[in-house]
Enzyme design. Structure first.
Site, PDB file in Angstrom:
ATOM      1  N   GLY B 248       0.830  -1.207   0.000  1.00 39.37           N
ATOM      2  CA  GLY B 248       0.000   0.000   0.000  1.00 39.37           C
ATOM      3  C   GLY B 248       0.862   1.253   0.000  1.00 39.37           C
ATOM      4  O   GLY B 248       0.771   2.066  -0.902  1.00 39.37           O
ATOM      5  N   PHE B 249       1.678   1.376   1.034  1.00 42.96           N
ATOM      6  CA  PHE B 249       2.629   2.499   1.167  1.00 42.96           C
ATOM      7  C   PHE B 249       1.928   3.853   1.187  1.00 42.96           C
ATOM      8  O   PHE B 249       2.532   4.865   0.857  1.00 42.96           O
ATOM      9  CB  PHE B 249       3.691   2.452   0.060  1.00 42.96           C
ATOM     10  N   LEU B 620       7.190  -5.492  19.042  1.00 41.70           N
ATOM     11  CA  LEU B 620       6.228  -6.560  19.323  1.00 41.70           C
ATOM     12  C   LEU B 620       6.651  -7.880  18.700  1.00 41.70           C
ATOM     13  O   LEU B 620       6.393  -8.948  19.240  1.00 41.70           O
ATOM     14  CB  LEU B 620       4.845  -6.151  18.815  1.00 41.70           C
ATOM     15  N   LYS B 623      10.974  -9.991  14.240  1.00 46.40           N
ATOM     16  CA  LYS B 623      11.150 -10.511  12.881  1.00 46.40           C
ATOM     17  C   LYS B 623      10.361  -9.680  11.866  1.00 46.40           C
ATOM     18  O   LYS B 623      10.901  -9.232  10.855  1.00 46.40           O
ATOM     19  CB  LYS B 623      10.711 -11.977  12.831  1.00 46.40           C
ATOM     20  N   GLN B 628       9.914  -4.829   8.165  1.00 46.85           N
ATOM     21  CA  GLN B 628       9.417  -3.492   7.892  1.00 46.85           C
ATOM     22  C   GLN B 628      10.556  -2.515   7.680  1.00 46.85           C
ATOM     23  O   GLN B 628      10.530  -1.694   6.768  1.00 46.85           O
ATOM     24  CB  GLN B 628       8.559  -3.010   9.078  1.00 46.85           C
ATOM     25  N   GLY B 694       7.723   1.088  11.221  1.00 48.05           N
ATOM     26  CA  GLY B 694       7.854   0.827   9.785  1.00 48.05           C
ATOM     27  C   GLY B 694       8.339   2.040   9.020  1.00 48.05           C
ATOM     28  O   GLY B 694       9.205   1.936   8.148  1.00 48.05           O
ATOM     29  N   GLU B 695       7.782   3.192   9.328  1.00 57.01           N
ATOM     30  CA  GLU B 695       8.151   4.378   8.552  1.00 57.01           C
ATOM     31  C   GLU B 695       9.416   5.038   9.078  1.00 57.01           C
ATOM     32  O   GLU B 695      10.074   5.790   8.351  1.00 57.01           O
ATOM     33  CB  GLU B 695       6.973   5.343   8.515  1.00 57.01           C
TER      34      GLU B 695
END
Lengths: 317, 737
Positions: B248-249, B620, B623, B628, B694-695
């Site tokens: 998606g990004f 969390l 892995k 990410q 992730g970002e």
């Protein structure tokens, strides 16, 4: 995609005849370029003649000490052939620098010679393109032209021939063998196979309508160091900004063909005489008359620099 | 459940399942092709027809006439929908441009028709038979030109980055003028395409006035709301289902043309219709990250203390659109008493600009962290030391406001040790390996954390647990971390948890965006599990508040009962947030280190090694979090070296609108990546004590690549992407053969 009819030919002459008698017919081999273009309606053949059963998939020795590569030999098979790897290393290196493993498994020798330009305006049917629609103009001129040609182009078209394999074939002085619908055979030097665009950029090769490539032959091995340096924005799976196919002998003489800059693999035999004087002298002669755009002017110094890199590598080899 | 005081000890802290590097529970489905993406939902609607979208062939103007006769007469054609027969449509809150154009055209490849046929090939063929005559209008396509008179404009990306039109702290002008060492440079970043593998795709089916769309979307509730507003129907009549998303990004945050056109087509054809936006349409039909032109001014004392920092950014968008919030991080990343940030927004008639991975910070950090590198060199300081010196533990504009956690210095110093930073030559262009120039670069990573309200329903039955929430998994690992959370809370093994996502009939979650998904969605599951624990305890006759759920058993006060004996119980709850994020600044930090090589003759650039050190709250699942981050690092390499939607300023469109010409990194571009997570728990974010990560991975990495290239060559390129022609003829002299 326009509806089309389909047949499988059994002999080269039969295939040539089938295409010659059907207006708008095309040969289909690996399909890695043609089918994409058909989906985009850039190619819209009314009839496809599938040539995959023609048994042109062998590599044989020639009486002259070279090899004859069947038109349907896949890129993968050609690049991994022991004789090619040993005697024509530049060809193996060029092929594996192109596309992806999956595509090379399908792509054929003849089809690869015929792959069409990757000019983004050619790919967008909303844009003017003399190659796609003769007489409509060229949106690439004055547009985004970073990837496009710097020499041998015309006011009608500034596209490039995008392939790698043919650049090596040009350095090796290959010959393209064909048959036409009457069964007549012809040998076309690779230098004459791809045309400059001139006023008719939709006519890309010396092939007559219905003329089928049956093989590509290579003369006897040249010896020397074989290199292919492909300069691109990412490390794999990208078309060349500039590529150099080189066969360099111990004394510094040799052959150079350049990809990514012109309607055809670009080789100027007279420029090769300057190889002992260095890359600058060679590139000056190779690119005399170049007409880059603002976006791709860098290709001119890049050719010289890539030749320098290749010559340095050959010297170190 | 309301989260308004920092979390104390809770069942998650046991970390028997949460925090473990766990394989994705949806992994086997993904690798065996049994996780169906929207276009592959062959079981959901009988006998679907196929839709093919026609995009506008001009950027700005009007459709003078459309001739559909040949297309209607083509074999297999069932229906054609254009503005002429679509009926009245509204527009979603999140969309700037209309998703069905005509007669006015707002941007290139705006959808103007959908052709529906029995087969895909028939629909495609018929679409090619539509003849459209356009009346072209003059458009505004040149960002630099339009920025000259562009007004100041503040905005929030909606994803964590935000800035007012102009913000001043102290007296920037005076401090900058007085500073002994200054930098004033312009940096540009181009338009970027999300370039996800799975195209935007939808199957739509009507039953009476009820519509179901099986689609690919990051934010289910937003999609429902905007689809209702677009079709002018009640949102209760809409179901959106998106259990698997193939990338998606940010490109699938919003309702897009595939959904609307499929819904209109299905209504017109009276049959389910499936649509995938054709690849050549995606760059111009959908959204993109807008280009920016940024100016950064830094003033420093000779000891390296930043005394003045200004960051101004200009970007463009369609009328009614917003700016790329590229100055946001500059308010918070470094100390400095005198500050200025400002954004300008030009009107452009290019396709719609909108969120793409780390909107604001990603391009903002590409500029800021290059400027910091340049300033360090001017000061004669190591760029790591310069950053460390200007660290701040408080919001520079509001010194009473601290960061909840801030380990930037630790990230930089740990990274420097691990990467071998001491081997970097402070003087550029000094390290060679054959024909290659070698350099090392560093950049800070920064991205704000946000928490979004998120709900879930959890059911226990016979000892098995089922979680339902409309949260999405866009390849991030949501399924897995949600299952880990439920397993931890209810004391069952991961294999006893089933997670069902992406369906608008499930409780509304945070969705996936702005790196808020992991913490927010699991916190929502935590809330529902906490409620379920109470129900289970009550049913099993436990009075104590101190009940333990572990190993499939419920126990307290020496009594132990199998969870399975609780029978069939379910609970639903949401996690909502108080003002903790206002009291303290919640951000995530990191450091990126890159080794790059530049061919001394051809200028080719290759990244050799990368390291990211991240401090982003509790991790969390190390892995999936690592996946990410390495994905984001890869995207950062793309932004640094090759990604650019090339604008044709004459005709107003992105020319390289397919994956052959819009290049993103391939495996051969990324030889070695390492990710280190610092141990951190942040009790102010949620009971999970986690933050987004992730970002964070994409923020700063482009600048680290750029700084490594500079260190290799001594040539500074400030216009991304750094393609070889931008430094070719300035490379250090090399003996040409």
């Amino acid at each position: 995609m326009k509806p089309f009819t389909y047949e499988r030919a059994r002999t080269p002459a039969q295939a040539a005849a089938a295409v010659a008698r059907t207006p708008g017919a095309k040969f289909l081999a690996g399909g890695t370029n043609l089918l994409d273009l058909m989906k985009l309606e850039i190619e819209a053949p009314g009839h496809l003649v599938d040539v995959q059963d023609l048994k042109l998939d062998r590599i044989e020795k020639t009486r002259e000490g070279g090899i004859r590569i069947g038109a349907l030999v896949t890129n993968t098979a050609l690049a991994s052939d022991d004789r090619v790897r040993r005697d024509y290393g530049v060809l193996t290196r060029a092929i594996v620098a192109g596309a992806s493993g999956q595509l090379r498994n399908k792509a054929t020798t003849a089809g690869n010679l015929l792959q069409r330009t990757r000019c983004p305006y050619f790919y967008d049917p909303n844009q003017a393109c003399n190659k796609r629609k003769p007489g409509s103009g060229c949106a690439a001129i004055g547009g985004y032209s970073r990837q496009l040609g710097v020499i041998g182009t015309s006011d009608a078209c500034i596209a490039t021939y995008p392939g790698d394999m043919a650049v090596a074939l040009r350095a090796l002085d290959a010959t393209v063998e064909t048959v036409n619908s009457a069964g007549a055979e012809r040998r076309i030097p690779i230098a004459d196979f791809h045309r400059l665009w001139g006023d008719t950029p939709h006519i890309e090769t010396a092939l007559a309508p219905g003329e089928l490539i049956t093989a590509v032959t290579l003369p006897k091995p040249l010896g020397g160091t074989h290199l292919y340096h492909k300069v691109r924005d990412r490390a794999s799976y990208a078309f060349a900004l500039v590529s150099v196919a080189a066969v360099v002998q111990k004394d510094g003489s040799g052959r150079l063909a350049i990809g990514g800059i012109a309607p055809k693999p670009w080789r100027v035999e007279a420029a090769e005489a300057a190889m002992p004087q260095g890359a600058q002298a060679v590139a000056g002669r190779l690119l005399a008359g170049a007409r880059p755009t603002r976006d791709n002017a860098f290709k001119v110094p890049l050719v010289e620099r890539t030749i320098a890199a290749v010559m340095a590598e050959a010297k170190a080899a | 459940m309301k989260f308004d005081t920092p979390a104390g000890t809770n069942p998650i802290d046991r970390l028997t399942v949460v925090g473990k590097p766990t394989d994705r529970i949806d992994g086997p489905k993904k690798t065996t092709g049994t996780a169906p993406y929207a276009y592959e939902r062959h079981d959901v609607a009988a006998n679907p027809a196929y839709g093919y979208v026609l995009g506008a062939g001009i950027a700005k103007g009007r459709i003078a006439s459309m001739d559909l006769a040949a297309a209607r007469a083509a074999p297999g054609v069932l229906a054609i929908v254009t503005h002429e027969n679509a009926g009245k449509l509204g527009k979603g809150d999140m969309n700037t441009a209309r998703l069905l154009g005509g007669p006015a055209i707002d941007h290139y490849h705006q959808a103007i028709a959908i052709v529906v046929a029995d087969t895909f090939e028939q629909a495609r063929h018929a679409a090619g038979l539509i003849r459209v005559d356009y009346a072209r209008a003059k458009g505004r396509f040149d960002l630099d030109e339009q920025l000259r008179a562009a007004p100041l404009k503040g905005d929030s990306s909606g994803e964590g980055s935000a800035a007012p039109p102009i913000e001043r702290v102290g007296d920037f002008d005076r401090a900058f003028a007085a500073a002994p060492v200054t930098l004033d440079q312009r940096y540009t970043t181009p338009d970027h395409s999300h370039a996800m593998m799975e195209p935007h795709a939808t199957i739509a089916a009507w039953e009476g006035d009820k519509l179901t769309v099986w689609t690919s979307n990051q934010m289910i509730a937003w999609a429902v709301g905007d689809l209702a507003k677009t079709l002018l129907i009640p949102k209760e009549n809409i179901r959106v289902d998106s259990p698997f998303v193939g990338g998606g990004f940010g490109g699938k945050l919003f309702l897009r043309a595939d959904v609307v056109m499929a819904a209109l087509a299905a209504r017109e054809a009276k049959r389910a219709v499936k649509v995938a936006l054709q690849r050549p349409l995606i760059a111009n039909n959908t959204t993109h990250r807008p280009a920016t032109a940024q100016r950064i001014r830094l003033g420093c004392a000779k000891d390296g203390t930043i005394t003045a920092i200004a960051h101004e950014s200009g970007s463009g968008d369609l009328p009614g659109g917003g700016p790329e919030t590229a100055t946001s991080q500059t308010k918070l990343l470094y100390a400095g008493a005198n500050r200025l940030t400002a954004m300008r927004l030009a009107v452009l008639d290019l396709p719609e600009g909108n969120a793409m991975r780390a909107p604001g910070e990603a391009p903002g950090m590409m500029a800021l962290e290059m400027a910091i590198d340049e300033m360090a060199e001017k000061l004669g300081m190591d760029p790591v030391a310069f950053r460390v010196k200007n660290d701040t533990q408080v919001d520079p504009a509001k010194p009473e406001r601290r960061f909840s956690q801030r380990r930037l210095v630790e990230c930089l110093e740990r990274g420097a040790r691990e990467f071998g930073w001491d081997r970097r030559s402070a003087t550029p262009a000094r390290v060679r390996d054959g024909q290659w120039l070698v350099g090392l670069g560093v950049a800070a990573a920064f991205r704000n954390n946000i928490n979004m309200k998120s709900a879930a329903r959890v059911r226990v039955s016979g000892g098995r647990v089922t979680v339902e929430t409309d949260m999405t998994d866009i390849g991030t690992g949501s399924y897995t971390i949600i299952a880990q959370t439920a397993a931890e809370m209810l004391g069952v093994p991961l294999s006893a948890v089933d997670v069902r996502l992406g369906d608008s009939t499930f409780p509304v979650s945070s969705g996936s965006g702005g790196q808020w998904g992991a913490n927010s969605a699991t916190a929502g599951v935590y809330a529902a599990c906490a409620k379920l624990r109470e129900a289970v305890a009550a049913k099993l006759g436990f009075n104590s508040a101190d009940v333990t759920f572990a190993d499939g058993q419920v126990s307290a006060g020496g009594r132990q009962v199998p969870l399975a004996q609780a029978g069939d119980l379910s609970a639903e709850d949401a996690m909502e947030y108080g003002d903790l994020a206002k009291k303290e600044q919640q951000s995530t930090f990191g450091a990126h280190f890159v080794e790059a090589r530049v061919h001394a003759l051809t200028g080719e650039i290759r990244v050799e090694r990368m390291l990211a050190v991240c401090a982003a709250g509790r991790i969390l699942n190390p892995k999936s979090a690592r996946s990410q981050v390495i994905g984001a690092m890869t995207m950062g390499v793309g932004a640094a070296l090759m990604e650019e939607l090339a604008v044709d300023k004459r005709f107003g469109f992105f020319v390289n609108h397919d994956l052959a010409s819009y290049e993103v990194p391939v495996h051969a571009d990324i030889p070695y990546q390492q990710v280190i997570f610092l141990d951190e728990v942040d009790p102010t974010t949620s009971p999970m004590k986690a933050k987004g990560v992730g970002e964070l991975g994409i923020c700063g990495v482009g600048a680290a690549v750029a700084n490594a290239i500079y260190n290799a060559t001594g040539v500074r390129v400030r216009d991304y992407p750094i393609t070889l022609e931008k430094h070719l003829e300035k490379l250090p002299a090399t003996a040409m053969a």
